[in-house]
Design a protein around this motif. Structure first.
Motif, short mmCIF file in Angstrom:
data_model
loop_
_atom_site.label_atom_id
_atom_site.label_comp_id
_atom_site.label_asym_id
_atom_site.label_seq_id
_atom_site.Cartn_x
_atom_site.Cartn_y
_atom_site.Cartn_z
N VAL A 21 61.15 47.77 -3.15
CA VAL A 21 60.33 46.55 -2.58
C VAL A 21 60.91 45.31 -3.18
N VAL A 22 61.45 45.24 -4.23
CA VAL A 22 62.03 44.00 -4.99
C VAL A 22 62.62 43.22 -3.81
N GLY A 23 62.35 42.00 -3.73
CA GLY A 23 62.99 41.12 -2.62
C GLY A 23 62.42 41.28 -1.22
N TRP A 24 61.48 42.14 -1.00
CA TRP A 24 60.93 42.18 0.29
C TRP A 24 59.80 41.06 0.26
N PRO A 25 59.12 40.68 1.41
CA PRO A 25 57.85 39.85 1.76
C PRO A 25 56.86 40.78 1.16
N ALA A 26 55.75 40.06 0.28
CA ALA A 26 54.69 40.72 -0.43
C ALA A 26 54.06 41.57 0.51
N HIS A 27 53.74 40.96 1.56
CA HIS A 27 52.95 41.69 2.73
C HIS A 27 53.75 43.11 2.96
N ASP A 28 54.91 43.07 3.29
CA ASP A 28 55.62 44.36 3.67
C ASP A 28 55.64 45.32 2.52
N ALA A 29 55.84 44.82 1.40
CA ALA A 29 55.68 45.67 0.15
C ALA A 29 54.39 46.45 -0.03
N ALA A 30 53.29 45.70 0.23
CA ALA A 30 52.03 46.41 0.10
C ALA A 30 51.64 47.38 1.36
N LEU A 31 52.32 47.05 2.31
CA LEU A 31 52.07 47.96 3.57
C LEU A 31 52.91 49.45 3.06
N GLN A 32 54.06 49.24 2.30
CA GLN A 32 54.97 50.37 1.99
C GLN A 32 54.21 51.21 1.06
N ILE A 33 53.46 50.27 -0.06
CA ILE A 33 52.84 50.85 -1.13
C ILE A 33 51.71 51.72 -0.56
N SER A 34 50.82 51.25 0.49
CA SER A 34 49.84 51.77 0.91
C SER A 34 50.11 53.07 1.91
N LYS A 35 51.28 52.89 2.51
CA LYS A 35 51.77 54.05 3.25
C LYS A 35 52.08 55.29 2.18
N ASP A 36 52.61 54.90 1.02
CA ASP A 36 53.09 56.03 0.06
C ASP A 36 51.78 56.51 -0.72
N ARG A 37 50.85 55.56 -1.11
CA ARG A 37 49.92 55.91 -2.02
C ARG A 37 48.73 55.19 -1.42
N PRO A 38 47.84 55.85 -0.43
CA PRO A 38 46.61 55.39 0.07
C PRO A 38 45.56 55.07 -1.01
N ASP A 39 45.60 55.99 -2.07
CA ASP A 39 44.58 55.93 -2.85
C ASP A 39 44.64 54.91 -3.89
N VAL A 40 45.46 53.91 -3.73
CA VAL A 40 45.45 52.78 -4.93
C VAL A 40 44.91 51.62 -4.28
N SER A 41 44.64 50.55 -4.96
CA SER A 41 44.41 49.40 -4.64
C SER A 41 45.52 48.54 -4.94
N ILE A 42 45.69 47.46 -4.30
CA ILE A 42 46.78 46.47 -4.43
C ILE A 42 46.33 45.08 -4.85
N SER A 43 46.55 44.47 -5.73
CA SER A 43 46.53 43.24 -6.31
C SER A 43 47.75 42.40 -6.16
N PHE A 44 47.57 41.02 -5.45
CA PHE A 44 48.64 39.94 -5.38
C PHE A 44 48.70 39.04 -6.06
N TYR A 45 49.56 38.74 -7.08
CA TYR A 45 49.83 37.53 -7.76
C TYR A 45 51.12 36.71 -7.68
N ILE A 46 50.63 35.59 -7.65
CA ILE A 46 52.05 34.65 -7.15
C ILE A 46 52.53 34.03 -8.62
N GLY A 47 53.97 34.11 -8.72
CA GLY A 47 54.50 33.53 -9.86
C GLY A 47 54.75 34.64 -10.90
N THR A 48 55.34 34.53 -11.95
CA THR A 48 55.80 35.36 -13.07
C THR A 48 54.97 35.45 -14.29
N GLY A 49 53.80 34.57 -14.14
CA GLY A 49 52.96 34.52 -15.32
C GLY A 49 52.24 36.11 -15.50
#
Length: 78
Positions: A21-49
């Motif tokens: 998912v590197v290079g994907w829009p963050a929203h699309d990446a989150a959808l894929q992660i949720s599909k693969d692992r519905p048991d995890v929570s997803i946090s979004f961060y902007i920037g590389t800090g």
């Protein structure tokens, strides 16, 4: 002796990172992660800090670029 399940993964659900998912829009990446692992929570961060450590071993952090909104680091469980 090895692990039967990757660190942070739940038995029966072995996916623990999403390098594809590197290079994907963050929203699309989150959808894929949720599909693969519905048991995890997803946090979004902007920037590389640095983001705060999580006490939750079932969290996936999605780090995106400030300007483009695309994923810039491989999301992993933990």
């Amino acid at each position: 002796m090895g692990r039967r399940v990757p660190a942070g993964a739940i038995a029966g659900s072995t996916k623990a990172s999403w390098p594809e998912v590197v290079g994907w829009p963050a929203h699309d990446a989150a959808l894929q992660i949720s599909k693969d692992r519905p048991d995890v929570s997803i946090s979004f961060y902007i920037g590389t800090g640095r983001w705060p450590p999580s006490p939750y071993p079932s969290r996936v952090v999605v780090v995106s670029d400030t300007a483009t909104g695309v994923v810039v680091q491989t999301p992993v469980v933990g």
